[in-house]
Design a protein around this motif. Structure first.
Motif, PDB file in Angstrom:
ATOM      1  N   ASP A  69     -10.291  -6.459  14.273  1.00 19.72           N
ATOM      2  CA  ASP A  69      -9.790  -7.448  13.174  1.00 19.72           C
ATOM      3  C   ASP A  69      -9.020  -6.380  12.197  1.00 19.72           C
ATOM      4  OD1 ASP A  69     -10.896  -9.431  13.942  1.00 19.72           O
ATOM      5  OD2 ASP A  69     -12.647  -9.881  12.430  1.00 19.72           O
ATOM      6  N   VAL A  70      -7.981  -6.957  11.746  1.00 18.79           N
ATOM      7  CA  VAL A  70      -7.270  -6.428  10.510  1.00 18.79           C
ATOM      8  C   VAL A  70      -7.148  -7.355   9.484  1.00 18.79           C
ATOM      9  CG1 VAL A  70      -5.106  -5.500   9.985  1.00 18.79           C
ATOM     10  CG2 VAL A  70      -5.908  -4.975  12.227  1.00 18.79           C
ATOM     11  N   ASP A  71      -7.544  -6.932   8.388  1.00 20.06           N
ATOM     12  CA  ASP A  71      -7.528  -7.995   7.212  1.00 20.06           C
ATOM     13  C   ASP A  71      -6.781  -6.985   6.000  1.00 20.06           C
ATOM     14  OD1 ASP A  71      -9.192  -9.836   8.320  1.00 20.06           O
ATOM     15  OD2 ASP A  71     -10.970  -8.590   8.400  1.00 20.06           O
ATOM     16  N   ILE A  72      -5.920  -7.791   5.230  1.00 25.33           N
ATOM     17  CA  ILE A  72      -5.142  -7.196   4.342  1.00 25.33           C
ATOM     18  C   ILE A  72      -5.293  -8.239   2.984  1.00 25.33           C
ATOM     19  CG2 ILE A  72      -3.033  -6.191   3.698  1.00 25.33           C
ATOM     20  CD1 ILE A  72      -2.300  -5.679   6.627  1.00 25.33           C
ATOM     21  N   ALA A  73      -5.561  -7.581   1.862  1.00 24.57           N
ATOM     22  CA  ALA A  73      -5.769  -8.455   0.830  1.00 24.57           C
ATOM     23  C   ALA A  73      -4.334  -9.003   0.181  1.00 24.57           C
ATOM     24  CB  ALA A  73      -6.412  -7.889  -0.294  1.00 24.57           C
ATOM     25  N   SER A  74      -4.237 -10.147  -0.300  1.00 24.09           N
ATOM     26  CA  SER A  74      -2.890 -10.330  -1.123  1.00 24.09           C
ATOM     27  C   SER A  74      -2.688  -9.366  -2.297  1.00 24.09           C
ATOM     28  CB  SER A  74      -3.194 -11.830  -1.540  1.00 24.09           C
ATOM     29  OG  SER A  74      -4.028 -11.992  -2.497  1.00 24.09           O
ATOM     30  N   THR A  75      -3.505  -8.868  -2.965  1.00 23.57           N
ATOM     31  CA  THR A  75      -3.251  -7.873  -3.906  1.00 23.57           C
ATOM     32  C   THR A  75      -2.633  -6.639  -3.362  1.00 23.57           C
ATOM     33  OG1 THR A  75      -5.409  -6.976  -3.713  1.00 23.57           O
ATOM     34  CG2 THR A  75      -4.948  -8.772  -5.686  1.00 23.57           C
ATOM     35  N   ALA A  76      -2.941  -6.294  -2.251  1.00 25.21           N
ATOM     36  CA  ALA A  76      -2.184  -5.264  -1.453  1.00 25.21           C
ATOM     37  C   ALA A  76      -0.892  -5.604  -0.839  1.00 25.21           C
ATOM     38  CB  ALA A  76      -2.977  -4.804  -0.114  1.00 25.21           C
ATOM     39  N   THR A  77      -0.699  -6.914  -0.230  1.00 22.46           N
ATOM     40  CA  THR A  77       0.344  -7.136   0.218  1.00 22.46           C
ATOM     41  C   THR A  77       1.713  -7.473  -0.832  1.00 22.46           C
ATOM     42  OG1 THR A  77       0.084  -9.616   0.319  1.00 22.46           O
ATOM     43  CG2 THR A  77      -0.542  -8.329   2.288  1.00 22.46           C
ATOM     44  N   ALA A  78       1.234  -7.798  -1.849  1.00 25.00           N
ATOM     45  CA  ALA A  78       2.045  -7.996  -3.044  1.00 25.00           C
ATOM     46  C   ALA A  78       2.792  -6.639  -3.625  1.00 25.00           C
ATOM     47  CB  ALA A  78       1.386  -8.539  -4.345  1.00 25.00           C
ATOM     48  N   THR A  79       2.073  -5.353  -3.110  1.00 27.05           N
ATOM     49  CA  THR A  79       2.635  -4.309  -3.671  1.00 27.05           C
ATOM     50  C   THR A  79       3.562  -3.812  -2.405  1.00 27.05           C
ATOM     51  OG1 THR A  79       1.105  -3.017  -2.712  1.00 27.05           O
ATOM     52  CG2 THR A  79       0.689  -3.782  -4.860  1.00 27.05           C
ATOM     53  N   PHE A  80       3.764  -4.419  -1.043  1.00 30.15           N
ATOM     54  CA  PHE A  80       4.562  -3.996  -0.183  1.00 30.15           C
ATOM     55  C   PHE A  80       5.944  -4.326  -0.292  1.00 30.15           C
ATOM     56  CE2 PHE A  80       0.980  -4.613   3.482  1.00 30.15           C
ATOM     57  CZ  PHE A  80       0.280  -3.515   2.819  1.00 30.15           C
ATOM     58  N   PRO A  81       6.964  -3.180   0.037  1.00 33.35           N
ATOM     59  CA  PRO A  81       8.190  -3.486  -0.075  1.00 33.35           C
ATOM     60  C   PRO A  81       8.497  -4.372   1.124  1.00 33.35           C
ATOM     61  CG  PRO A  81       7.919  -1.211   1.008  1.00 33.35           C
ATOM     62  CD  PRO A  81       6.367  -1.903   0.434  1.00 33.35           C
ATOM     63  N   VAL A  82       9.741  -5.042   0.972  1.00 34.50           N
ATOM     64  CA  VAL A  82      10.397  -5.679   2.114  1.00 34.50           C
ATOM     65  C   VAL A  82      10.506  -4.475   3.260  1.00 34.50           C
ATOM     66  CG1 VAL A  82      11.892  -7.256   3.249  1.00 34.50           C
ATOM     67  CG2 VAL A  82      10.970  -7.693   0.896  1.00 34.50           C
ATOM     68  N   VAL A  83      10.097  -4.710   4.338  1.00 31.20           N
ATOM     69  CA  VAL A  83      10.446  -3.503   5.261  1.00 31.20           C
ATOM     70  C   VAL A  83      10.383  -3.748   6.734  1.00 31.20           C
ATOM     71  CG1 VAL A  83       7.996  -2.539   5.283  1.00 31.20           C
ATOM     72  CG2 VAL A  83       9.930  -0.789   5.528  1.00 31.20           C
ATOM     73  N   GLU A  84      10.854  -3.069   7.589  1.00 32.05           N
ATOM     74  CA  GLU A  84      10.554  -3.152   8.895  1.00 32.05           C
ATOM     75  C   GLU A  84      10.185  -1.802   9.316  1.00 32.05           C
ATOM     76  OE1 GLU A  84      14.161  -4.190  11.261  1.00 32.05           O
ATOM     77  OE2 GLU A  84      14.442  -6.106   9.871  1.00 32.05           O
ATOM     78  N   ALA A  85       8.942  -1.618   9.590  1.00 34.76           N
ATOM     79  CA  ALA A  85       7.830  -0.631   9.653  1.00 34.76           C
ATOM     80  C   ALA A  85       7.236  -0.431  11.216  1.00 34.76           C
ATOM     81  CB  ALA A  85       6.936  -0.240   8.635  1.00 34.76           C
ATOM     82  N   ASN A  86       6.478   0.460  11.289  1.00 36.90           N
ATOM     83  CA  ASN A  86       5.921   0.627  12.602  1.00 36.90           C
ATOM     84  C   ASN A  86       4.339   0.660  12.447  1.00 36.90           C
ATOM     85  OD1 ASN A  86       8.099   1.089  14.555  1.00 36.90           O
ATOM     86  ND2 ASN A  86       8.570   2.801  13.063  1.00 36.90           N
ATOM     87  N   TYR A  87       3.527   0.262  13.252  1.00 35.70           N
ATOM     88  CA  TYR A  87       2.125   0.573  13.206  1.00 35.70           C
ATOM     89  C   TYR A  87       1.374   0.955  14.517  1.00 35.70           C
ATOM     90  CZ  TYR A  87       0.447  -3.567  15.811  1.00 35.70           C
ATOM     91  OH  TYR A  87       0.108  -4.189  16.916  1.00 35.70           O
ATOM     92  N   GLU A  88       0.266   1.536  14.401  1.00 38.26           N
ATOM     93  CA  GLU A  88      -0.550   1.818  15.504  1.00 38.26           C
ATOM     94  C   GLU A  88      -1.940   1.812  15.217  1.00 38.26           C
ATOM     95  OE1 GLU A  88       0.384   5.564  17.355  1.00 38.26           O
ATOM     96  OE2 GLU A  88      -0.600   6.719  15.828  1.00 38.26           O
TER      97      GLU A  88
END
Length: 119
Positions: A69-88
């Motif tokens: 499971d991956v869970d990200i709160a709305s308070t965190a995503t609100a701070t994200f820049p619009v971006v094309e990034a990578n994850y692993e």
């Protein structure tokens, strides 16, 4: 490769399934996981710890499901820049040996609605 798309200001919840090359769920008993999203693999820009969690269920039955499971709160995503990034996401056995488990693009799309202010 599995892509993740997150919308700014919205809660993101995903249950990722880890399978082997034959499509069989990987038994995650005895493993731990870690993961992050990053602007580029070799860049120090945008970085977010995904805090992935193995779904353990009762009596360990969900370990065999390969669920992470991956869970990200709305308070965190609100701070994200619009971006094309990578994850692993990596899994670690009891000896600490790491295996790259899941990876792909981490896309953040723009949000325009903000929390209403008190009048």
């Amino acid at each position: 490769m599995t892509d993740i798309t997150v919308k700014q200001g919205e809660t993101y919840n995903a249950r990722l399934v880890l399978k082997d090359e034959n499509g069989t769920a990987i038994n995650l008993s005895g493993y731990t996981v870690s993961g992050a999203a990053k602007y580029r693999y070799n860049n120090s820009g945008f970085y977010y710890n995904l805090n992935p969690a193995i779904v353990s269920g009762t009596s360990g039955s969900s370990y065999v499901s390969g669920y992470i499971d991956v869970d990200i709160a709305s308070t965190a995503t609100a701070t994200f820049p619009v971006v094309e990034a990578n994850y692993e996401i990596k899994r670690y056995n009891s000896s600490g040996v790491a295996t790259r488990t899941l990876y792909g693009n981490f896309l953040v799309t723009p949000g325009v609605t903000r929390i209403a202010e008190s009048l």
